[in-house]
Design a protein around this motif. Structure first.
Motif, mmCIF file in Angstrom:
data_model
loop_
_atom_site.group_PDB
_atom_site.id
_atom_site.type_symbol
_atom_site.label_atom_id
_atom_site.label_comp_id
_atom_site.label_asym_id
_atom_site.label_seq_id
_atom_site.Cartn_x
_atom_site.Cartn_y
_atom_site.Cartn_z
ATOM 1 N N THR A 1 0.821 -1.216 0.000
ATOM 2 C CA THR A 1 0.000 0.000 0.000
ATOM 3 C C THR A 1 0.854 1.265 0.000
ATOM 4 O OG1 THR A 1 -0.225 -0.239 2.407
ATOM 5 C CG2 THR A 1 -2.061 -1.039 1.047
ATOM 6 N N ASP A 2 2.061 1.181 0.527
ATOM 7 C CA ASP A 2 2.976 2.335 0.510
ATOM 8 C C ASP A 2 3.355 2.700 -0.917
ATOM 9 O OD1 ASP A 2 3.023 2.083 3.306
ATOM 10 O OD2 ASP A 2 4.980 1.085 3.320
ATOM 11 N N VAL A 3 3.699 1.684 -1.707
ATOM 12 C CA VAL A 3 4.137 1.965 -3.074
ATOM 13 C C VAL A 3 2.967 2.361 -3.961
ATOM 14 C CG1 VAL A 3 6.244 0.588 -2.896
ATOM 15 C CG2 VAL A 3 4.163 -0.481 -3.776
ATOM 16 N N LEU A 4 1.800 1.778 -3.727
ATOM 17 C CA LEU A 4 0.620 2.157 -4.518
ATOM 18 C C LEU A 4 0.206 3.597 -4.214
ATOM 19 C CD1 LEU A 4 -1.438 -1.149 -4.331
ATOM 20 C CD2 LEU A 4 -0.114 -0.263 -6.273
ATOM 21 N N ALA A 5 0.209 3.956 -2.949
ATOM 22 C CA ALA A 5 -0.125 5.340 -2.578
ATOM 23 C C ALA A 5 0.925 6.304 -3.117
ATOM 24 C CB ALA A 5 -0.238 5.465 -1.055
ATOM 25 N N GLY A 6 2.183 5.903 -3.090
ATOM 26 C CA GLY A 6 3.248 6.741 -3.638
ATOM 27 C C GLY A 6 3.056 6.977 -5.122
ATOM 28 N N ALA A 7 2.712 5.921 -5.852
ATOM 29 C CA ALA A 7 2.477 6.068 -7.290
ATOM 30 C C ALA A 7 1.300 7.013 -7.550
ATOM 31 C CB ALA A 7 2.232 4.704 -7.930
ATOM 32 N N ALA A 8 0.247 6.888 -6.763
ATOM 33 C CA ALA A 8 -0.909 7.781 -6.936
ATOM 34 C C ALA A 8 -0.529 9.233 -6.650
ATOM 35 C CB ALA A 8 -2.056 7.333 -6.024
ATOM 36 N N LEU A 9 0.216 9.451 -5.579
ATOM 37 C CA LEU A 9 0.653 10.804 -5.242
ATOM 38 C C LEU A 9 1.580 11.362 -6.324
ATOM 39 C CD1 LEU A 9 0.721 13.211 -3.308
ATOM 40 C CD2 LEU A 9 2.494 11.985 -1.992
ATOM 41 N N GLY A 10 2.437 10.518 -6.882
ATOM 42 C CA GLY A 10 3.313 10.946 -7.967
ATOM 43 C C GLY A 10 2.537 11.349 -9.204
ATOM 44 N N ALA A 11 1.485 10.606 -9.529
ATOM 45 C CA ALA A 11 0.651 10.945 -10.690
ATOM 46 C C ALA A 11 -0.053 12.279 -10.475
ATOM 47 C CB ALA A 11 -0.358 9.830 -10.950
ATOM 48 N N VAL A 12 -0.546 12.507 -9.266
ATOM 49 C CA VAL A 12 -1.198 13.786 -8.946
ATOM 50 C C VAL A 12 -0.180 14.922 -9.021
ATOM 51 C CG1 VAL A 12 -2.310 15.083 -7.074
ATOM 52 C CG2 VAL A 12 -3.053 12.757 -7.587
#
Length: 165
Positions: free
Chosen positions: A139-150
């Protein structure tokens, strides 16, 4: 925890996978590798200097955003005897993955600049590397990817708003 353990038992069981993951970790530390690529691009490609600078600013800005979220959430990194930690980290905080955040932002912005499918090529290996190294939960890496896209979307909006006038 089971996904993290499974990744380490399969991919992480190979010494070359750990070596590659460590190299990726060092490249992505504090978004420095992505900032360097953006900086070099800005120096060599005068016509698209702003977009290259946007890659550097986007990656560093995404990294900064992840640090803010980490300090608010304060989730500790995996700490279980069945999980091997294969790299040192600058903090004990895990959520979101700053490497995933800055890599996603850089990949989106570089992909937009070059026309290449860089998010599909660069993001999954970085996310996987953080699990192989035992320093993040899925979940850390998935949330990081989402934050990076934003974060990348914010850079694109800023470029459109404040671009050449």
């Amino acid at each position: 925890m089971q996904i993290l353990q499974a990744v380490q038992a399969t991919v992480g069981a190979r010494p070359q996978a750990i070596a590659i993951a460590r190299s990726m970790s060092h490249f992505g530390e504090h978004a420095l590798g992505w900032a360097a690529i953006g900086g070099v691009g800005a120096l060599v490609d005068r016509r698209r200097r702003r977009q290259w600078a946007g890659v550097a600013v986007g990656a560093v800005g995404a990294h900064a955003a992840s640090i803010v979220v980490k300090r608010i959430v304060r989730r500790p990194r995996p700490d279980d005897p069945t999980v091997a930690v294969n790299v040192s980290t600058p903090s004990r905080l895990s959520f979101p993955s700053s490497h995933a955040t800055s890599t996603t932002a850089a990949a989106v912005l570089l992909g937009r600049l070059t026309g290449l499918p860089l998010p599909a090529v660069l993001v999954p290996p970085m996310l996987l590397s953080r699990l192989v190294l035992g320093v993040h939960y899925p979940t850390d890496v998935l949330a990081g990817a989402a934050l990076g896209a934003v974060s990348a979307a914010a850079v694109v909006r800023a470029e459109k708003k404040f671009g050449e006038r």
